[in-house]
Design an enzyme around this catalytic site. Structure first.
Site: not given
Ligand code: AMP
Length: 885
Positions: A647, A651
């Site tokens: 994937d 994004r």
């Molecule tokens: P995810 O569930 O991993 O797709 O995370 C959802 C959203 O949270 C992402 O699109 C980012 O905007 C934010 N996010 C996730 N992990 C991080 C990180 N380590 N640092 C900053 N933002 C994060």
């Protein structure tokens, strides 16, 4: 001062120092002029207010054609506000217009005594109205498009040196909706000469593609595509509804579907034309058959009008031409075999005889009475021959000489007489001592078959035994891990990824790979995003005797099921196995208290796609390549570990405050389950279609090579600042277009080398895609040689179809001259050839000779020889190993 600008305009226009106007053909084809001041030779009649401001004067262009221009230069007076308004310009079908201005501007510093009053800009404005307002003019009704400044202003010295600087600026205005509009130029005290004004809009021009015609189409004013249905050309019908998309740039994209010519018609160029068929007839020696007789035995081709013309009559008819749809075929000099004798077969040959058989002619012109067989010794050259007659399609010739070559011809006889003879067949009788009969050849055949069967059996046994042993061996726990790979051969000692699902108790995997954190060490600050299982927050982690760290905290929302908890934590079990600067780092997990949390390093700039969209066109090429290099390096690490991401998309890349990109979103099935881009395929799995390689979509073949395909899409997303791959095309259309060989076009201003890399990642044959290691090394070379990023893919000639399927070599060739090409080669993957590592894009290299190199200026014998011999080495290498090595 006015005379000064007048002087320079006369000079400017009668001199060709500045580039003459040679619009690129493609541009001419896809733009429609609404106004071109150069096209008018009489007074333009634009309104000037006040009247002592802008002044219309005559000049000549570089071809000495008279043109009308405007100038103003009231730099000695304060508070200037001089307006020039065009006539009313009907909008036609434009949705967005482009204004191209050519002008010169005087450098204020070069005008003595006027400092403080002189300006170096002017304003461009517009007003939309539904009707021509005549000479009525009100300043406040106009909206400003932009302040126009010169890239280059000219000085007195330039005038003395007769160096002149013409500026060209283009501005977009849209959406425009009223029936027409005015443009206005507001001068606030500059010394400026408006040499020409052109207003145009872009259009996807009429085109015939896949036998369907697509009308002139005006693009949308926004970034969306216009879907256009094609109409099948005359004499054709839809095989699949033809469609194309018109881009905002006036270019046609993604032809899908097609029309096929009706029966009786064939495709010629972009139309369907009546088929011309030549029917070959026999010669008739004795009788002259009526046309009906000639026709008998032949089926009149469907849907055709038939006229028979006798081409020749020399005692008997030799040939007839059938003409369809009024098109006369040319049969001059065409003599036809009367009866095709095929296939011809030698049944048996011995020392003194031979048996032969043949098939009846397919379309005799009556019942065959018998066949005439004529044969003679080859050496005798037909001076003496023997004739036999046979009622059937076989004959045995006996009384022949041993070990001798004979030639033989056959012709058939009907009531109409003999047909023409067949061609000569050659056969040989056996030598005295040896003769091969069909029986003996059968014995040989049996012997060969038996040997082949024995070999096959041995191979099968070997495989079965090998499998059995392999199975026994794979029971060894250490080696079991090697099975989770992507088919890469990994060396002993290199760490490989362990699938947490192989643990009977997944929580055991979490604790093997992730550190358990005490919730009291974590302070949550704010929510930064939403994940599938709960919120994502930013916060701080303070571990005993360590300094406080910013972290991201993913939480598992209350009311979760066991499976959700397992899936949630599986990401940590995977992430915890990785340790690389371009892979998101796991700090630990909280599983012993609630809420359950996964704590990772904090990435200040969030996900890459939204980050790029927020900063459209704000990074240098090197910055972008730096980000891409990071992603490739992270992916190399993952593929070396035997982990297939499945994937990879912008994004799922996170960006920190130093623009370092890190791969994130790990998991197994859940990765695809919670990706909003993932769609169900016909086989049931959920897949992010636009990012996924065709083999992974069609039969779930996910490998590091399919990750490389996705990397190519990420590359495209990055270079287009977060544009959606394939725009708003439907998933089904994307699958179809990719399958038919179409590929995304280069993003605007994309360096040719990077577009080349994308195309390589999108090779249909997955083994031909570059490995991540090669991608990293290509990007490293680009970073070391930033000049190579200057040649953009958009400036190289592009075919009208932008979603193209060009082979790598074509792209390399399209980079321009051989000189440009070699410049590129210095940084292209092909450069690898010169350092002993070859790569699949080097198809064009073997054709390069020392002469070619001389032509592009590599004249010193040493380098020339080195290059040519490297090319030769590459050539022989690529013959042995056509895949990237
Ligand atoms: P995810 O569930 O991993 O797709 O995370 C959802 C959203 O949270 C992402 O699109 C980012 O905007 C934010 N996010 C996730 N992990 C991080 C990180 N380590 N640092 C900053 N933002 C994060």
């Amino acid at each position: 001062w006015k005379s000064l600008t007048g002087l320079h305009i006369d000079y400017l226009l009668s001199h060709s120092h500045f580039p003459t106007v040679i619009p690129v053909v493609i541009l001419l084809l896809s733009t429609v002029n609404l106004l071109d001041s150069k096209a008018s030779q009489g007074e333009l009649g634009w309104i000037s207010y006040p009247s002592h401001g802008w002044e219309e004067i005559s000049g000549v262009d570089e071809h000495y054609t008279p043109i009308r221009t405007f100038q103003v230069c009231n730099v000695m007076e304060y508070s200037q506000n001089n307006w020039l308004r065009t006539n009313w310009i009907p909008r036609q079908s434009a949705k967005k217009i482009y204004v191209e201005l050519k002008f010169t501007l005087r450098d204020c510093n070069s005008i003595p005594l006027v400092l403080g009053t002189c300006k170096e800009t002017f304003n461009l404005l517009y007003l939309e109205t539904d009707e021509d307002q005549g000479i009525r003019f009100r300043e406040h009704q106009f909206s400003k498009i932009d302040t126009i400044a010169a890239d280059e202003s000219f000085t007195q010295m330039d005038l003395g040196d007769r160096i002149l600087k013409l500026n060209t600026e283009v501005r977009e205005v849209g959406p425009v909706t009223k029936k027409g509009f005015y443009l206005a130029f507001q001068d606030v005290g500059a010394c400026v000469a408006l040499v020409s004004v052109r207003v145009y809009f872009k259009m996807c021009p009429f085109i015939v593609r896949n036998l369907a015609s697509f009308p002139d189409t005006v693009p949308m004013d926004s970034h969306s595509l216009v879907e256009v249905k094609g109409l099948c050309v005359n004499h054709s019908k839809e095989q699949e509804p033809p469609r194309m998309y018109c881009s905002t740039e006036g270019e046609w994209l993604v032809p899908i579907g097609k029309c096929l010519c009706n029966v009786g018609y064939e495709e010629r160029g972009s139309s369907c034309q009546g088929k011309t068929t030549i029917v070959h007839f026999y010669s008739f020696q004795h009788q002259f058959p009526s046309l009906l007789d000639v026709w008998s035995g032949w089926r009149k081709p469907y849907n055709s009008s038939v006229i028979c013309i006798f081409k020749e009559f020399v005692g008997w008819v030799r040939g007839v031409t059938i003409v369809f749809s009024g098109m006369v075929s040319n049969t001059s000099n065409t003599w036809f075999d009367a009866i095709p004798f095929a296939p011809f077969q030698k049944d048996r040959a011995s020392r003194n005889s031979i048996s032969l058989s043949w098939l009846e002619p397919e379309r005799p012109n009556g019942i065959i009475l018998d066949y005439e067989v004529k044969y003679y010794e080859k050496q005798e050259q037909e001076t003496s021959y023997t004739i036999l007659r046979s009622k059937g399609c076989n004959v045995t010739l006996s009384g022949l000489k041993a070990d001798t070559s004979y030639l033989l011809q056959i012709r058939a006889r009907t009531a109409a007489g003999y047909g023409a003879s067949s061609r000569s067949f050659e056969f040989e009788t056996s030598p005295d001592s040896f003769s091969i009969s069909s029986e003996s050849s059968q014995v040989v055949l049996i012997a060969i078959s038996t040997a082949a069967a024995i070999i096959l059996l041995t191979v099968l046994l070997y495989i079965v035994i090998g499998r059995f042993c392999g199975y026994r061996r794979s029971k060894h726990p250490d080696e079991k891990r090697l099975h989770f790979g992507n088919g890469h051969l990994r060396l002993p000692g290199i760490r490989t990824y362990v699938d947490p699902h192989t643990y009977e108790d997944p929580s055991q995997a979490v604790h093997e790979f992730a550190k358990e954190l005490d919730a009291s060490c974590i302070a949550i600050d704010k929510v930064v995003g939403a994940g599938e299982f709960g919120e994502v927050c930013s916060g701080r982690l303070r571990l005993p005797s360590k300094k406080e760290n910013c972290v991201a905290i993913k939480t598992l929302k209350a009311g979760y099921t066991d499976k959700q908890r397992r899936d949630f934590l599986s990401e940590a079990s995977i992430m915890g196995q990785f340790d690389h600067p371009n892979i998101i780092r796991l700090e630990g997990v909280v599983t012993r208290s609630k809420p359950v949390m996964i704590v990772t390093e904090y990435m200040e700039n969030g996900s890459l796609d939204s980050f790029l969209r927020k900063h459209d066109a704000q990074f240098t090429g090197i910055q972008l390549v730096g980000m891409l290099r990071g992603i490739a390096s992270g992916m190399k690490y993952l593929s070396d570990m035997g982990y297939v991401h499945r994937d990879l998309a912008a994004r799922n890349i996170l960006v920190n405050s130093n623009l370092v990109c890190k791969v994130s979103d790990f998991g197994l099935s859940r990765v695809l389950e919670d990706d909003p881009e993932a769609a169900y395929t016909t086989r049931g799995g959920k897949i992010p279609i636009r990012w996924t390689a065709p083999e992974a979509i069609s039969y779930r073949k996910f490998t590091s090579a399919s990750d490389a395909w996705s990397y190519g899409i990420v590359l495209w997303e990055v270079m287009s600042y977060g544009e959606r791959p394939y725009w708003e095309m439907s998933n089904q259309d994307v699958i179809k277009a990719v399958d038919e060989g179409y590929r995304l076009p280069p993003p605007m201003d994309c360096p040719a080398t990077l577009y080349q890399l994308m195309l390589d990642c999108w090779q249909k044959e997955r083994n031909n895609r570059p490995k991540f290691e090669q991608i990293v090394s290509i990007l490293d070379k680009l970073i070391r040689n930033p000049g190579s990023l200057k040649i953009t893919a958009n400036t190289s000639p592009r075919p009208a179809n932008l979603l193209l399927d060009r082979s790598s070599s074509e792209v390399v060739q399209s980079l321009g001259t051989m000189g440009d090409w070699l410049d590129n080669v210095r940084t292209l993957p092909c450069k690898e050839a010169f350092s002993g590592v070859s790569y699949s894009s080097c198809d064009t290299l073997p054709k390069t000779s020392a002469e070619d190199l001389k032509k592009v200026g590599v004249t010193i014998v040493g380098p020339q020889k080195n290059i040519v011999s490297s090319i030769k080495a590459l050539e022989s290498h690529s013959k042995n190993a056509p895949v990237p090595v």
